[in-house]
Design a protein around this motif. Structure first.
Motif, PDB file in Angstrom:
ATOM      1  N   ASN A  86      30.666  36.181  40.888  1.00 39.97           N
ATOM      2  CA  ASN A  86      29.884  37.142  40.900  1.00 39.97           C
ATOM      3  C   ASN A  86      30.167  38.282  41.914  1.00 39.97           C
ATOM      4  O   ASN A  86      29.978  39.307  41.613  1.00 39.97           O
TER       5      ASN A  86
ATOM      6  N   GLU B 251      32.775  40.167  40.442  1.00 39.56           N
ATOM      7  CA  GLU B 251      32.219  41.301  39.393  1.00 39.56           C
ATOM      8  C   GLU B 251      31.377  42.330  39.848  1.00 39.56           C
ATOM      9  O   GLU B 251      31.440  43.437  39.479  1.00 39.56           O
ATOM     10  N   GLU B 252      30.588  42.048  40.874  1.00 37.42           N
ATOM     11  CA  GLU B 252      29.832  43.150  41.498  1.00 37.42           C
ATOM     12  C   GLU B 252      30.811  44.342  42.125  1.00 37.42           C
ATOM     13  O   GLU B 252      30.498  45.455  42.060  1.00 37.42           O
TER      14      GLU B 252
ATOM     15  N   ARG C 225      33.763  44.928  41.291  1.00 40.07           N
ATOM     16  CA  ARG C 225      34.636  45.516  40.206  1.00 40.07           C
ATOM     17  C   ARG C 225      33.315  46.605  39.448  1.00 40.07           C
ATOM     18  O   ARG C 225      33.784  47.547  39.207  1.00 40.07           O
ATOM     19  N   GLN C 226      32.208  46.275  39.444  1.00 38.27           N
ATOM     20  CA  GLN C 226      31.081  47.098  38.898  1.00 38.27           C
ATOM     21  C   GLN C 226      31.118  48.159  39.679  1.00 38.27           C
ATOM     22  O   GLN C 226      30.940  49.383  39.410  1.00 38.27           O
ATOM     23  N   ARG C 227      31.033  48.194  41.099  1.00 42.06           N
ATOM     24  CA  ARG C 227      30.661  49.295  41.922  1.00 42.06           C
ATOM     25  C   ARG C 227      31.808  49.897  41.919  1.00 42.06           C
ATOM     26  O   ARG C 227      31.844  51.528  42.024  1.00 42.06           O
TER      27      ARG C 227
ATOM     28  N   ARG D  68      33.879  50.538  39.211  1.00 45.21           N
ATOM     29  CA  ARG D  68      33.922  51.202  37.869  1.00 45.21           C
ATOM     30  C   ARG D  68      33.086  52.431  37.949  1.00 45.21           C
ATOM     31  O   ARG D  68      33.189  53.542  37.701  1.00 45.21           O
ATOM     32  N   ILE D  69      31.582  52.140  38.712  1.00 45.39           N
ATOM     33  CA  ILE D  69      30.944  53.148  38.890  1.00 45.39           C
ATOM     34  C   ILE D  69      31.266  54.331  39.658  1.00 45.39           C
ATOM     35  O   ILE D  69      30.991  55.496  39.341  1.00 45.39           O
TER      36      ILE D  69
END
Length: 74
Positions: free
Chosen positions: A4, A7-8, A10-12, A14-15
């Motif tokens: 988790n 992924e968080e 990675r998401q940050r 990406r944003i």
């Protein structure tokens, strides 16, 4: 690092990347607008110079014609 958290993160990232890309595109668009405005200013400055030259020429002609008129009156 658990899945988790990974992924968080990675998401940050990406944003952030998407935001940088959008900001970059915005800067390109703004630069285009600025260039067009600068081009318009250049055109207007040239027109203004031409008008000033015409006014100077007419002023000189007026002075010349007034002097000729004074000569005829004398």
């Amino acid at each position: 690092m658990n899945k988790n958290t990974f992924e968080e993160t990675r998401q940050r990232h990406r944003i952030k990347t998407e935001r940088l890309m959008l900001e970059s595109e915005l800067v390109k668009q703004l630069n285009g607008v600025i260039k067009r405005l600068n081009d318009e200013v250049d055109v207007l400055n040239e027109k203004n110079k031409n008008l000033n030259d015409a006014v100077d020429m007419l002023t000189k002609k007026k002075v010349y014609l007034q002097s000729k008129l004074k000569e005829k009156k004398v």
